[in-house]
Scaffold this active site. Sequence first.
Site, PDB file in Angstrom:
ATOM      1  N   ARG A 230       0.852  -1.186   0.000  1.00 24.67           N
ATOM      2  CA  ARG A 230       0.000   0.000   0.000  1.00 24.67           C
ATOM      3  C   ARG A 230       0.890   1.239   0.000  1.00 24.67           C
ATOM      4  O   ARG A 230       1.977   1.235   0.602  1.00 24.67           O
ATOM      5  CB  ARG A 230      -0.899   0.033   1.242  1.00 24.67           C
ATOM      6  CG  ARG A 230      -2.127  -0.854   1.156  1.00 24.67           C
ATOM      7  CD  ARG A 230      -3.176  -0.330   0.180  1.00 24.67           C
ATOM      8  NE  ARG A 230      -4.368  -1.162   0.153  1.00 24.67           N
ATOM      9  CZ  ARG A 230      -4.585  -2.204  -0.658  1.00 24.67           C
ATOM     10  NH1 ARG A 230      -3.671  -2.561  -1.547  1.00 24.67           N
ATOM     11  NH2 ARG A 230      -5.706  -2.881  -0.600  1.00 24.67           N
ATOM     12  N   HIS A 278      -1.456   0.792  -9.615  1.00 23.76           N
ATOM     13  CA  HIS A 278      -2.138  -0.126  -8.683  1.00 23.76           C
ATOM     14  C   HIS A 278      -2.796  -1.274  -9.468  1.00 23.76           C
ATOM     15  O   HIS A 278      -4.004  -1.519  -9.345  1.00 23.76           O
ATOM     16  CB  HIS A 278      -3.176   0.618  -7.828  1.00 23.76           C
ATOM     17  CG  HIS A 278      -3.571  -0.158  -6.596  1.00 23.76           C
ATOM     18  ND1 HIS A 278      -3.874   0.439  -5.400  1.00 23.76           N
ATOM     19  CD2 HIS A 278      -3.716  -1.494  -6.378  1.00 23.76           C
ATOM     20  CE1 HIS A 278      -4.188  -0.480  -4.508  1.00 23.76           C
ATOM     21  NE2 HIS A 278      -4.098  -1.668  -5.086  1.00 23.76           N
TER      22      HIS A 278
HETATM   23  P1  NAP Z   1      -1.946 -11.453   4.441  1.00 23.19           P
HETATM   24  O1  NAP Z   1      -2.082 -12.880   4.009  1.00 23.19           O
HETATM   25  O2  NAP Z   1      -2.831 -10.924   5.504  1.00 23.19           O
HETATM   26  O3  NAP Z   1      -0.420 -11.248   4.844  1.00 23.19           O
HETATM   27  C1  NAP Z   1       0.046 -10.106   5.504  1.00 23.19           C
HETATM   28  C2  NAP Z   1       1.470 -10.371   5.951  1.00 23.19           C
HETATM   29  O4  NAP Z   1       2.011  -9.178   6.505  1.00 23.19           O
HETATM   30  C3  NAP Z   1       1.560 -11.453   7.042  1.00 23.19           C
HETATM   31  O5  NAP Z   1       2.672 -12.277   6.796  1.00 23.19           O
HETATM   32  C4  NAP Z   1       1.786 -10.640   8.315  1.00 23.19           C
HETATM   33  O6  NAP Z   1       2.522 -11.317   9.322  1.00 23.19           O
HETATM   34  C5  NAP Z   1       2.613  -9.496   7.762  1.00 23.19           C
HETATM   35  N1  NAP Z   1       2.553  -8.332   8.646  1.00 23.19           N
HETATM   36  C6  NAP Z   1       1.477  -7.582   8.978  1.00 23.19           C
HETATM   37  N2  NAP Z   1       1.817  -6.603   9.841  1.00 23.19           N
HETATM   38  C7  NAP Z   1       3.143  -6.754  10.063  1.00 23.19           C
HETATM   39  C8  NAP Z   1       4.099  -6.056  10.846  1.00 23.19           C
HETATM   40  N3  NAP Z   1       3.755  -5.015  11.600  1.00 23.19           N
HETATM   41  N4  NAP Z   1       5.375  -6.500  10.855  1.00 23.19           N
HETATM   42  C9  NAP Z   1       5.741  -7.561  10.102  1.00 23.19           C
HETATM   43  N5  NAP Z   1       4.896  -8.273   9.324  1.00 23.19           N
HETATM   44  C10 NAP Z   1       3.627  -7.854   9.291  1.00 23.19           C
HETATM   45  O7  NAP Z   1      -2.132 -10.481   3.185  1.00 23.19           O
HETATM   46  P2  NAP Z   1      -1.936 -10.799   1.631  1.00 23.19           P
HETATM   47  O8  NAP Z   1      -3.147 -11.439   1.088  1.00 23.19           O
HETATM   48  O9  NAP Z   1      -0.635 -11.458   1.447  1.00 23.19           O
HETATM   49  O10 NAP Z   1      -1.899  -9.308   1.056  1.00 23.19           O
HETATM   50  C11 NAP Z   1      -0.923  -8.407   1.511  1.00 23.19           C
HETATM   51  C12 NAP Z   1      -1.230  -7.004   1.059  1.00 23.19           C
HETATM   52  O11 NAP Z   1      -0.976  -6.863  -0.332  1.00 23.19           O
HETATM   53  C13 NAP Z   1      -2.684  -6.556   1.194  1.00 23.19           C
HETATM   54  O12 NAP Z   1      -2.995  -6.171   2.513  1.00 23.19           O
HETATM   55  C14 NAP Z   1      -2.739  -5.378   0.234  1.00 23.19           C
HETATM   56  O13 NAP Z   1      -2.389  -4.196   0.917  1.00 23.19           O
HETATM   57  C15 NAP Z   1      -1.653  -5.712  -0.789  1.00 23.19           C
HETATM   58  N6  NAP Z   1      -2.229  -6.002  -2.106  1.00 23.19           N
HETATM   59  C16 NAP Z   1      -1.936  -5.149  -3.127  1.00 23.19           C
HETATM   60  C17 NAP Z   1      -2.423  -5.407  -4.389  1.00 23.19           C
HETATM   61  C18 NAP Z   1      -2.037  -4.547  -5.546  1.00 23.19           C
HETATM   62  O14 NAP Z   1      -2.631  -4.684  -6.616  1.00 23.19           O
HETATM   63  N7  NAP Z   1      -1.050  -3.696  -5.398  1.00 23.19           N
HETATM   64  C19 NAP Z   1      -3.247  -6.521  -4.607  1.00 23.19           C
HETATM   65  C20 NAP Z   1      -3.536  -7.365  -3.536  1.00 23.19           C
HETATM   66  C21 NAP Z   1      -3.007  -7.094  -2.285  1.00 23.19           C
HETATM   67  P3  NAP Z   1       1.932 -12.663  10.019  1.00 23.19           P
HETATM   68  O15 NAP Z   1       1.932 -13.707   8.919  1.00 23.19           O
HETATM   69  O16 NAP Z   1       2.891 -12.973  11.075  1.00 23.19           O
HETATM   70  O17 NAP Z   1       0.540 -12.315  10.475  1.00 23.19           O
HETATM   71  C1  GLV Z   2      -5.647  -4.673  -4.021  1.00 23.64           C
HETATM   72  O1  GLV Z   2      -4.976  -3.720  -3.802  1.00 23.64           O
HETATM   73  C2  GLV Z   2      -6.066  -5.618  -3.035  1.00 23.64           C
HETATM   74  O2  GLV Z   2      -5.942  -5.316  -1.834  1.00 23.64           O
HETATM   75  O3  GLV Z   2      -6.542  -6.694  -3.416  1.00 23.64           O
END
Ligand code: NAP
Ligand code: GLV
Length: 315
Positions: A230, A278
Amino acid sequence: MAFLFILPTWPIDVWTSAMRKVAPGLDVRAWPDAMGRLEDIEYCAAWLPPPGVVKSLPNLKVIMSLGAGVDAILKDPTLPDNIPIVRVNDPDLTGRMTEYIVLHVLMHHRQQRRLDENQKRRVWDSFPTHAAKHLSVGIMGMGVMGADSAERLRDLGFRVAGWSRSRKTIPGVESFAGESEFDAFLARTDVLVSLLPATADTDGIINRETIRKLSRKGPFGAPIVINAGRGRQQVAEDILAALDAGELHAATLDVFTTEPLPEDSPLWTHPKVTVTPHCAADSDPETICAYVAGNIAKHQRGEALDNLVDRARGY
Ligand code: NAP
Ligand code: GLV
């Protein structure tokens, strides 16, 4: 029972058609013009919902995020605190993100922007290249997305590590956990990737101090940043200053504090910055509607919802 889409920035007709196709029996409504009787709405799916809309639904049972990130839903100060929120965790979305991360790590690793420039000027400059094993990639956020990207990059031969709140066990991927291991993680990282959620703890995490702690032992003599988490996670002024000071070799940014990125942002024209709108992982309407419809059906059968958000953690 009715279902409502709240999608101020996405093409509403595409989403309502996709939902009607995958769930023909569902009464699909759309904010703001086709909401019908608010009392009927028990489920909603949202992307960037305006504050107050969710609160206006008196019989809402579940809020569904149409993306993996839920920061835009959680930031609504009027959000009722007793309604469960679920987010997307789907192989289609994850696969798209992995493509993006692998693409941009490889783009920097193989110096594709330099090659593009050379071609424009008809310059045959076959500079020396290096093997993937000479580049250390460090992924902040080792959840669904981070773990998948880490495995693919590992398979290509990169030295991969991840940093998360809790420790992970992924073969061939070094795991760093928590604040106490952050500096060690940075010190071994040539390419820093963010796949963190936006929370109070991750705001501004890609700043000058963080950049200065990254490895300078990699083939480019300065580190690279890729942010697809983000925009709130990056301090754009620090990235620009670090690039100009030679503390950072290059950056790929998919997310920004203000989106769309304003036309006058210096990020657009900086020679070492790659800007994408994005689009790292787009939510595909039919795939994501099928996922949402599946979760609604589960809830109606009294089964547990998939991928519930922990509001206290913020993701
Ligand atoms: P997720 O499965 O919830 O994974 C989040 C990860 O971040 C987990 O490993 C978590 O640790 C870690 N984390 C959270 N807070 C932390 C901190 N303070 N210190 C260290 N590690 C921390 O999420 P996801 O599905 O992988 O998605 C991740 C993010 O990608 C989304 O929240 C979104 O912002 C972004 N995203 C962007 C796009 C785009 O098009 N640019 C698309 C989709 C997603 P733990 O495993 O220990 O809980
Ligand atoms: C996109 O940014 C998502 O959070 O899926």
